[in-house]
Design a protein around this motif. Structure first.
Motif, mmCIF file in Angstrom:
data_model
loop_
_atom_site.group_PDB
_atom_site.id
_atom_site.type_symbol
_atom_site.label_atom_id
_atom_site.label_comp_id
_atom_site.label_asym_id
_atom_site.label_seq_id
_atom_site.Cartn_x
_atom_site.Cartn_y
_atom_site.Cartn_z
ATOM 1 N N UNK A 112 -2.373 9.918 -7.752
ATOM 2 C CA UNK A 112 -3.685 9.859 -7.120
ATOM 3 C C UNK A 112 -4.729 9.419 -8.132
ATOM 4 N N UNK A 113 -5.902 9.059 -7.619
ATOM 5 C CA UNK A 113 -6.978 8.525 -8.441
ATOM 6 C C UNK A 113 -8.080 9.555 -8.630
ATOM 7 N N UNK A 114 -8.607 9.603 -9.857
ATOM 8 C CA UNK A 114 -9.705 10.493 -10.165
ATOM 9 C C UNK A 114 -11.048 9.860 -9.840
ATOM 10 N N UNK A 115 -12.097 10.549 -10.226
ATOM 11 C CA UNK A 115 -13.456 10.129 -9.886
ATOM 12 C C UNK A 115 -13.773 8.727 -10.370
ATOM 13 N N UNK A 116 -13.299 8.376 -11.563
ATOM 14 C CA UNK A 116 -13.609 7.077 -12.146
ATOM 15 C C UNK A 116 -12.436 6.098 -12.068
ATOM 16 N N UNK A 117 -11.532 6.328 -11.136
ATOM 17 C CA UNK A 117 -10.433 5.400 -10.931
ATOM 18 C C UNK A 117 -9.249 5.623 -11.839
ATOM 19 N N UNK A 118 -9.247 6.713 -12.603
ATOM 20 C CA UNK A 118 -8.103 7.031 -13.455
ATOM 21 C C UNK A 118 -6.945 7.502 -12.574
ATOM 22 N N UNK A 119 -5.743 7.124 -12.953
ATOM 23 C CA UNK A 119 -4.556 7.390 -12.137
ATOM 24 C C UNK A 119 -3.667 8.398 -12.835
ATOM 25 N N UNK A 120 -3.171 9.387 -12.091
ATOM 26 C CA UNK A 120 -2.333 10.432 -12.666
ATOM 27 C C UNK A 120 -1.243 10.847 -11.695
ATOM 28 N N UNK A 121 -0.126 11.298 -12.259
ATOM 29 C CA UNK A 121 0.984 11.832 -11.475
ATOM 30 C C UNK A 121 0.974 13.350 -11.549
ATOM 31 N N UNK A 122 1.420 14.001 -10.483
ATOM 32 C CA UNK A 122 1.596 15.441 -10.489
ATOM 33 C C UNK A 122 2.741 15.811 -9.546
ATOM 34 N N UNK A 123 3.256 17.010 -9.730
ATOM 35 C CA UNK A 123 4.315 17.497 -8.845
ATOM 36 C C UNK A 123 3.807 17.589 -7.413
ATOM 37 N N UNK A 124 4.701 17.326 -6.465
ATOM 38 C CA UNK A 124 4.355 17.471 -5.060
ATOM 39 C C UNK A 124 5.564 18.038 -4.328
ATOM 40 N N UNK A 125 5.578 17.918 -3.010
ATOM 41 C CA UNK A 125 6.658 18.516 -2.228
ATOM 42 C C UNK A 125 6.839 17.750 -0.926
ATOM 43 N N UNK A 126 7.937 18.033 -0.256
ATOM 44 C CA UNK A 126 8.190 17.419 1.047
ATOM 45 C C UNK A 126 7.077 17.785 2.028
ATOM 46 N N UNK A 127 6.603 19.021 1.950
ATOM 47 C CA UNK A 127 5.570 19.484 2.881
ATOM 48 C C UNK A 127 4.269 18.700 2.731
ATOM 49 N N UNK A 128 4.034 18.121 1.558
ATOM 50 C CA UNK A 128 2.780 17.402 1.317
ATOM 51 C C UNK A 128 2.814 15.968 1.830
ATOM 52 N N UNK A 129 3.981 15.472 2.231
ATOM 53 C CA UNK A 129 4.080 14.093 2.694
ATOM 54 C C UNK A 129 3.275 13.890 3.975
ATOM 55 N N UNK A 130 2.596 12.765 4.107
ATOM 56 C CA UNK A 130 1.849 12.489 5.348
ATOM 57 C C UNK A 130 2.784 12.420 6.549
ATOM 58 N N UNK A 131 2.251 12.678 7.718
ATOM 59 C CA UNK A 131 3.050 12.668 8.943
ATOM 60 C C UNK A 131 3.664 11.309 9.208
ATOM 61 N N UNK A 132 3.049 10.249 8.683
ATOM 62 C CA UNK A 132 3.553 8.899 8.919
ATOM 63 C C UNK A 132 4.811 8.595 8.109
ATOM 64 N N UNK A 133 5.129 9.399 7.118
ATOM 65 C CA UNK A 133 6.358 9.175 6.348
ATOM 66 C C UNK A 133 7.570 9.369 7.247
ATOM 67 N N UNK A 134 8.522 8.447 7.167
ATOM 68 C CA UNK A 134 9.714 8.491 8.018
ATOM 69 C C UNK A 134 10.964 8.793 7.196
ATOM 70 N N UNK A 135 11.845 9.633 7.765
ATOM 71 C CA UNK A 135 13.128 9.899 7.133
ATOM 72 C C UNK A 135 13.380 11.359 6.829
ATOM 73 N N UNK A 136 12.344 12.185 6.897
ATOM 74 C CA UNK A 136 12.510 13.599 6.569
ATOM 75 C C UNK A 136 11.965 14.500 7.676
ATOM 76 N N UNK A 137 11.940 13.977 8.886
ATOM 77 C CA UNK A 137 11.336 14.715 9.994
ATOM 78 C C UNK A 137 12.043 16.031 10.291
#
Length: 248
Positions: free
Chosen positions: A191-216
Motif C-alpha cells: 500500500x501507499x503512504x501519505x507521500x506515495x511511499x510504498x510498503x509491504x505488510x502481512x495480510x490475510x485471506x480475510x482482508x482480500x477484497x470481495x472481487x478476488x476470485x478463487x478463495x470464495x
C-alpha cells in the motif's frame, strides 16, 4: 475531470516524449516518464488512448510475478517544479500542472542503492510453513522512495487508494483418516503512504477484497482449494472502483 483528461492526453504524450528525448543518456535509460502517464491516466479512470493503454500495460506488468513491484512508482515522475508556483485553486488542475513545468530534477532509482533485494524474499519452492516467506523483521518495511512534492491533499487520494494483494500461497485440503482440514496461506499487502511511499505488510485471506476470485469457499467445510494470485485495486479521482487479478 475526465473530459479534461481526454483533452490533455495528446499534450501529455508530447510532453513525455520531449522530456524523454531531452534527458542525458544515463537518465534516459530510467524511462521514468511512464509513471507520469500512469499517474495521469489512473486519476482519470484509464481513458481510452494510446498513452493510457501503454501506461496501463506497464501498471499490470509490474504486478506480474516475479517479482511483484509497486504498480505506480511515483518517485520516477519528477514533480518538484510544482513548488515554484502557488497551488492551483482547482485541485484537479494541480495534477496536471506538474507535467507542464520545466524541471531539471533527475529521476530517482526504483530501489534504494544499498538495498536492491526483493523486500520479501521468495524462495524457489513453496514451503510448508507460510511464515518462511515473510520474516518477522520484514513484516512491515519501507521499500521505495516517495513523491518529490507534497501529495498529502485529497486530490491525490487516488494514489493512496491503490492496494496490491500478493497471495503467495493459499491451500486448503483434508488430510488423514480423521478428515482434519489443513489450511495454510501467505498473503502480503502493498500500500501507499501519505507521500506515495510504498510498503509491504502481512495480510490475510480475510482482508482480500470481495472481487478476488478463487478463495470464495475458504473456511467452509473443507473443499480442496489452491490459489496463487496477485490482486490490485484502486479508485480513480472521481472515486470509481477498478481492479485486476493475475493468477499464477
Amino acid at each position: 475531470m475526465r473530459q479534461l483528461i481526454k483533452k490533455l492526453l495528446p499534450s501529455v504524450a508530447v510532453a513525455l516524449t520531449v522530456t524523454s528525448s531531452s534527458l542525458p543518456i544515463p537518465a534516459r535509460a530510467q524511462t521514468y516518464p511512464i509513471d507520469c502517464a500512469i499517474l495521469l491516466c489512473l486519476s482519470g479512470g484509464w481513458p481510452a488512448s494510446v498513452p493510457c493503454s501503454g501506461a496501463r500495460a506497464e501498471f499490470i506488468r509490474r504486478i506480474t510475478p516475479w517479482p511483484v513491484e509497486a504498480p505506480l512508482q511515483i518517485w520516477r515522475c519528477p514533480m518538484g517544479a510544482s513548488f515554484k508556483t502557488a497551488p492551483a485553486a482547482n485541485s484537479a488542475d494541480r495534477i496536471f500542472e506538474v507535467f507542464f513545468q520545466n524541471n531539471s530534477t533527475e529521476p530517482r532509482q526504483s530501489f534504494p542503492v544499498h538495498d536492491i533485494a526483493d523486500p520479501i524474499a521468495a524462495p524457489g519452492r513453496i514451503p510448508e510453513a507460510p511464515d518462511y516467506l515473510v520474516h518477522a523483521d520484514q513484516a512491515l518495511r519501507l521499500v521505495q522512495d516517495r513523491a518529490d512534492i507534497d501529495i498529502s491533499g485529497p486530490e491525490f487520494n487516488f494514489v493512496r487508494s491503490i492496494r496490491v494483494f500478493d497471495v503467495r500461497y493459499a491451500r486448503q485440503h483434508e488430510s488423514g483418516r480423521d478428515g482434519d482440514c489443513n489450511r495454510s496461506a501467505t498473503v502480503v499487502q502493498g500500500s501507499y503512504g501519505t507521500q506515495g511511499d510504498f510498503a509491504w505488510q502481512r495480510s490475510s485471506i480475510a482482508a482480500l477484497p470481495a472481487e478476488h476470485a478463487g478463495l470464495e469457499r475458504w473456511g467452509q467445510n473443507c473443499p480442496v482449494i489452491y490459489n496463487r494470485s496477485v490482486f490490485v485495486d484502486w479508485r480513480d479521482y472521481e472515486g470509481n472502483y477498478g481492479f485486476e487479478q493475475l493468477n499464477y
